[in-house]
Design an enzyme around this catalytic site. Structure first.
Site, PDB file in Angstrom:
ATOM      1  N   TYR A   1       0.854  -1.494   0.226  1.00  0.00           N
ATOM      2  CA  TYR A   1       0.139  -0.085   0.152  1.00  0.00           C
ATOM      3  C   TYR A   1       0.800   1.081  -0.022  1.00  0.00           C
ATOM      4  O   TYR A   1       2.077   0.894   0.531  1.00  0.00           O
ATOM      5  CB  TYR A   1      -0.647  -0.273   1.435  1.00  0.00           C
ATOM      6  CG  TYR A   1      -2.343  -1.289   0.946  1.00  0.00           C
ATOM      7  CD1 TYR A   1      -2.717  -1.808   0.470  1.00  0.00           C
ATOM      8  CD2 TYR A   1      -1.487  -1.515   3.261  1.00  0.00           C
ATOM      9  CE1 TYR A   1      -3.304  -3.143   0.905  1.00  0.00           C
ATOM     10  CE2 TYR A   1      -3.059  -2.556   3.061  1.00  0.00           C
ATOM     11  CZ  TYR A   1      -3.612  -3.078   2.432  1.00  0.00           C
ATOM     12  OH  TYR A   1      -4.172  -4.306   2.701  1.00  0.00           O
TER      13      TYR A   1
ATOM     14  N   TYR B   1      -2.156   7.319   5.860  1.00  0.00           N
ATOM     15  CA  TYR B   1      -2.556   6.123   7.760  1.00  0.00           C
ATOM     16  C   TYR B   1      -2.194   7.399   8.387  1.00  0.00           C
ATOM     17  O   TYR B   1      -1.341   7.825   8.879  1.00  0.00           O
ATOM     18  CB  TYR B   1      -1.424   5.111   7.397  1.00  0.00           C
ATOM     19  CG  TYR B   1      -1.611   4.336   8.126  1.00  0.00           C
ATOM     20  CD1 TYR B   1      -2.339   3.576   8.382  1.00  0.00           C
ATOM     21  CD2 TYR B   1      -0.213   4.261   9.171  1.00  0.00           C
ATOM     22  CE1 TYR B   1      -2.128   2.622   9.951  1.00  0.00           C
ATOM     23  CE2 TYR B   1       0.029   3.703  10.447  1.00  0.00           C
ATOM     24  CZ  TYR B   1      -1.265   2.721  10.571  1.00  0.00           C
ATOM     25  OH  TYR B   1      -1.057   1.515  11.404  1.00  0.00           O
TER      26      TYR B   1
ATOM     27  N   GLU C   1      -8.203   2.975  12.965  1.00  0.00           N
ATOM     28  CA  GLU C   1      -7.229   3.199  12.388  1.00  0.00           C
ATOM     29  C   GLU C   1      -7.530   2.945  10.851  1.00  0.00           C
ATOM     30  O   GLU C   1      -8.790   2.476  10.485  1.00  0.00           O
ATOM     31  CB  GLU C   1      -6.350   1.438  12.376  1.00  0.00           C
ATOM     32  CG  GLU C   1      -5.212   1.493  11.664  1.00  0.00           C
ATOM     33  CD  GLU C   1      -4.223   0.079  11.577  1.00  0.00           C
ATOM     34  OE1 GLU C   1      -3.250  -0.208  11.976  1.00  0.00           O
ATOM     35  OE2 GLU C   1      -5.637  -0.806  11.314  1.00  0.00           O
TER      36      GLU C   1
ATOM     37  N   TYR D   1      -6.785   4.472   6.825  1.00  0.00           N
ATOM     38  CA  TYR D   1      -6.815   4.426   5.420  1.00  0.00           C
ATOM     39  C   TYR D   1      -6.622   5.095   4.221  1.00  0.00           C
ATOM     40  O   TYR D   1      -7.937   4.696   3.778  1.00  0.00           O
ATOM     41  CB  TYR D   1      -6.412   2.643   4.459  1.00  0.00           C
ATOM     42  CG  TYR D   1      -5.326   2.236   6.049  1.00  0.00           C
ATOM     43  CD1 TYR D   1      -4.136   1.651   5.445  1.00  0.00           C
ATOM     44  CD2 TYR D   1      -5.836   1.366   6.971  1.00  0.00           C
ATOM     45  CE1 TYR D   1      -3.104   0.518   5.645  1.00  0.00           C
ATOM     46  CE2 TYR D   1      -5.095   0.844   7.630  1.00  0.00           C
ATOM     47  CZ  TYR D   1      -3.884  -0.203   7.150  1.00  0.00           C
ATOM     48  OH  TYR D   1      -3.079  -0.525   8.229  1.00  0.00           O
TER      49      TYR D   1
ATOM     50  N   ARG E   1     -10.592  -4.609  13.632  1.00  0.00           N
ATOM     51  CA  ARG E   1      -9.828  -5.743  13.937  1.00  0.00           C
ATOM     52  C   ARG E   1      -9.790  -6.358  15.846  1.00  0.00           C
ATOM     53  O   ARG E   1      -9.451  -5.289  16.643  1.00  0.00           O
ATOM     54  CB  ARG E   1      -8.025  -4.798  14.395  1.00  0.00           C
ATOM     55  CG  ARG E   1      -8.033  -4.495  12.582  1.00  0.00           C
ATOM     56  CD  ARG E   1      -7.126  -6.144  11.774  1.00  0.00           C
ATOM     57  NE  ARG E   1      -5.419  -5.557  12.306  1.00  0.00           N
ATOM     58  CZ  ARG E   1      -4.374  -6.857  12.313  1.00  0.00           C
ATOM     59  NH1 ARG E   1      -5.010  -7.036  10.999  1.00  0.00           N
ATOM     60  NH2 ARG E   1      -4.046  -7.025  12.403  1.00  0.00           N
TER      61      ARG E   1
ATOM     62  N   PRO F   1      -2.586  -5.778  18.051  1.00  0.00           N
ATOM     63  CA  PRO F   1      -1.660  -4.870  18.300  1.00  0.00           C
ATOM     64  C   PRO F   1      -2.511  -2.950  18.123  1.00  0.00           C
ATOM     65  O   PRO F   1      -2.312  -3.325  16.765  1.00  0.00           O
ATOM     66  CB  PRO F   1      -0.408  -4.889  18.292  1.00  0.00           C
ATOM     67  CG  PRO F   1      -0.252  -6.288  18.006  1.00  0.00           C
ATOM     68  CD  PRO F   1      -2.028  -6.780  17.635  1.00  0.00           C
TER      69      PRO F   1
ATOM     70  N   GLN G   1     -11.508  -0.032  11.128  1.00  0.00           N
ATOM     71  CA  GLN G   1     -10.110  -0.130  10.916  1.00  0.00           C
ATOM     72  C   GLN G   1     -11.567   0.686   9.634  1.00  0.00           C
ATOM     73  O   GLN G   1     -12.194   0.486   8.778  1.00  0.00           O
ATOM     74  CB  GLN G   1      -9.732  -0.326   9.755  1.00  0.00           C
ATOM     75  CG  GLN G   1      -8.451  -1.234  10.308  1.00  0.00           C
ATOM     76  CD  GLN G   1      -7.890  -2.429   9.625  1.00  0.00           C
ATOM     77  OE1 GLN G   1      -8.975  -3.307   9.003  1.00  0.00           O
ATOM     78  NE2 GLN G   1      -6.201  -2.227   9.933  1.00  0.00           N
TER      79      GLN G   1
ATOM     80  N   TYR H   1      -0.612   9.921  15.441  1.00  0.00           N
ATOM     81  CA  TYR H   1      -0.246  10.359  14.126  1.00  0.00           C
ATOM     82  C   TYR H   1      -1.097  10.291  12.864  1.00  0.00           C
ATOM     83  O   TYR H   1      -1.987   9.551  12.873  1.00  0.00           O
ATOM     84  CB  TYR H   1       0.963  10.213  14.469  1.00  0.00           C
ATOM     85  CG  TYR H   1       1.355   8.946  14.439  1.00  0.00           C
ATOM     86  CD1 TYR H   1       1.223   7.193  12.479  1.00  0.00           C
ATOM     87  CD2 TYR H   1       1.768   7.209  15.353  1.00  0.00           C
ATOM     88  CE1 TYR H   1       0.873   6.492  13.185  1.00  0.00           C
ATOM     89  CE2 TYR H   1       1.288   6.370  14.878  1.00  0.00           C
ATOM     90  CZ  TYR H   1       1.203   5.249  13.853  1.00  0.00           C
ATOM     91  OH  TYR H   1       1.425   4.196  13.722  1.00  0.00           O
TER      92      TYR H   1
ATOM     93  N   GLU I   1       3.598   0.894   2.850  1.00  0.00           N
ATOM     94  CA  GLU I   1       3.668  -0.476   3.718  1.00  0.00           C
ATOM     95  C   GLU I   1       4.036  -1.429   2.904  1.00  0.00           C
ATOM     96  O   GLU I   1       3.395  -1.733   2.093  1.00  0.00           O
ATOM     97  CB  GLU I   1       2.106  -0.633   4.331  1.00  0.00           C
ATOM     98  CG  GLU I   1       2.377  -2.038   4.868  1.00  0.00           C
ATOM     99  CD  GLU I   1       0.853  -2.278   5.887  1.00  0.00           C
ATOM    100  OE1 GLU I   1       0.392  -3.235   6.480  1.00  0.00           O
ATOM    101  OE2 GLU I   1       0.131  -1.652   5.876  1.00  0.00           O
TER     102      GLU I   1
END
Length: 273
Positions: free
Chosen positions: A130, A134, A152, A154, A187, A191, A201, A248, A254
């Site tokens: 990718y 992000y 998260e 994208y 997810r 983590p 996501q 952030y 990726e």
């Protein structure tokens, strides 16, 4: 796919010291005990983020976060060989050898902003999984059993692996002349920037891949609005409440499970003004 930067960099720092965990010259590590060049107070909660480099910096170690000048960066891998070269103007080059591991890195900002317009110019992309805007949002006041408390996101620009597989499809919309389709995936106990968690996501995928060699803009507000039209709200994008990382926002490359080595290079800037 979350990469938990701060914990790993801190572990490295405990063993080697921050200077030993950073790259070789021409980068130089400077003290960040006073105000930064931008006049903002330094980040102190996450020790990994107090690293500040000047000039063109080459990062080859497993884990690193910080700033080159005032450009924030992330650089993480769980194996293999990948490097990030970054300068104070946001010019970057990422090289990877093989791809049977996970790497993510790139320049950006230590917090998200719904009104930010991200400018970028990609010179080269020889097969990253990718290339994407992000980042993370987090609301510590929400029920942590609700995946919406931690997101998260994208905004995909280029890809060789299909993003958001198995996800819930949302609306299709146009931003800056580009048609995107939205998706949401979940997810479970993975983590994150706040320990192991269950979180959503959010994805925006363009109809066609963005071409190389020209300037592009990502109008983040358009994507936030589209996600919210699906009922998918973003939590706080500018806080230091999470345990491992701030919320952030980076222009990331990726690499995972790709067939060959490659390079991605270009420049990222704030095009909001």
């Amino acid at each position: 796919m979350k990469r938990c930067f701060a914990q790993s960099v801190l572990a490295c720092a405990m063993i080697m010291g921050l200077a030993g965990c950073t790259s070789t010259p021409p980068a130089a590590v400077t003290s960040d005990t006073g105000k930064t060049n931008s006049g903002k107070p330094p980040i102190t909660k996450f020790k990994a983020y107090t690293q500040r480099f000047s000039g063109e910096t080459l990062l080859t170690q497993s884990h690193a976060t910080g700033h080159v000048g005032n450009v924030f960066f992330t650089h993480w891998k769980d194996g293999g060989e990948a490097s990030l070269k970054l300068d104070e103007q946001g010019n970057f080059t990422i090289n990877w050898i093989g791809g049977n591991y996970n790497y993510v890195g790139g320049p950006g900002w230590e917090h998200g902003d719904k009104n930010r317009v991200i400018g970028y110019h990609l010179n080269e992309d020889s097969g990253a999984s990718y290339v994407t805007l992000y980042g993370w949002g987090y609301n510590k006041e929400m029920d942590h059993q609700d995946p919406a408390h931690l997101v998260e996101y994208y905004i995909i620009q280029r890809w060789v692996r299909t993003p958001a597989q198995g996800g819930e499809q949302g609306i299709t919309f146009v931003s800056n002349g580009v048609e995107y389709t939205t998706y949401r995936t979940v997810r479970k106990e993975k983590p994150s920037i706040n320990n192991t968690a269950t979180f959503y996501q959010y994805w925006s995928k363009p109809k066609e891949q963005m071409p190389l060699g020209v300037d592009h803009k990502i109008i983040f507000a358009d994507h936030a609005k589209a996600w919210e039209q699906n009922g998918w709200k973003l939590p706080d994008l500018n806080n230091f409440d999470a345990s491992d990382d701030p919320t952030y926002q980076v222009f990331a490359v990726e690499v995972f499970l790709v067939e060959k080595s490659g390079t991605a290079s270009g420049r990222v800037w704030d095009a909001s003004k």
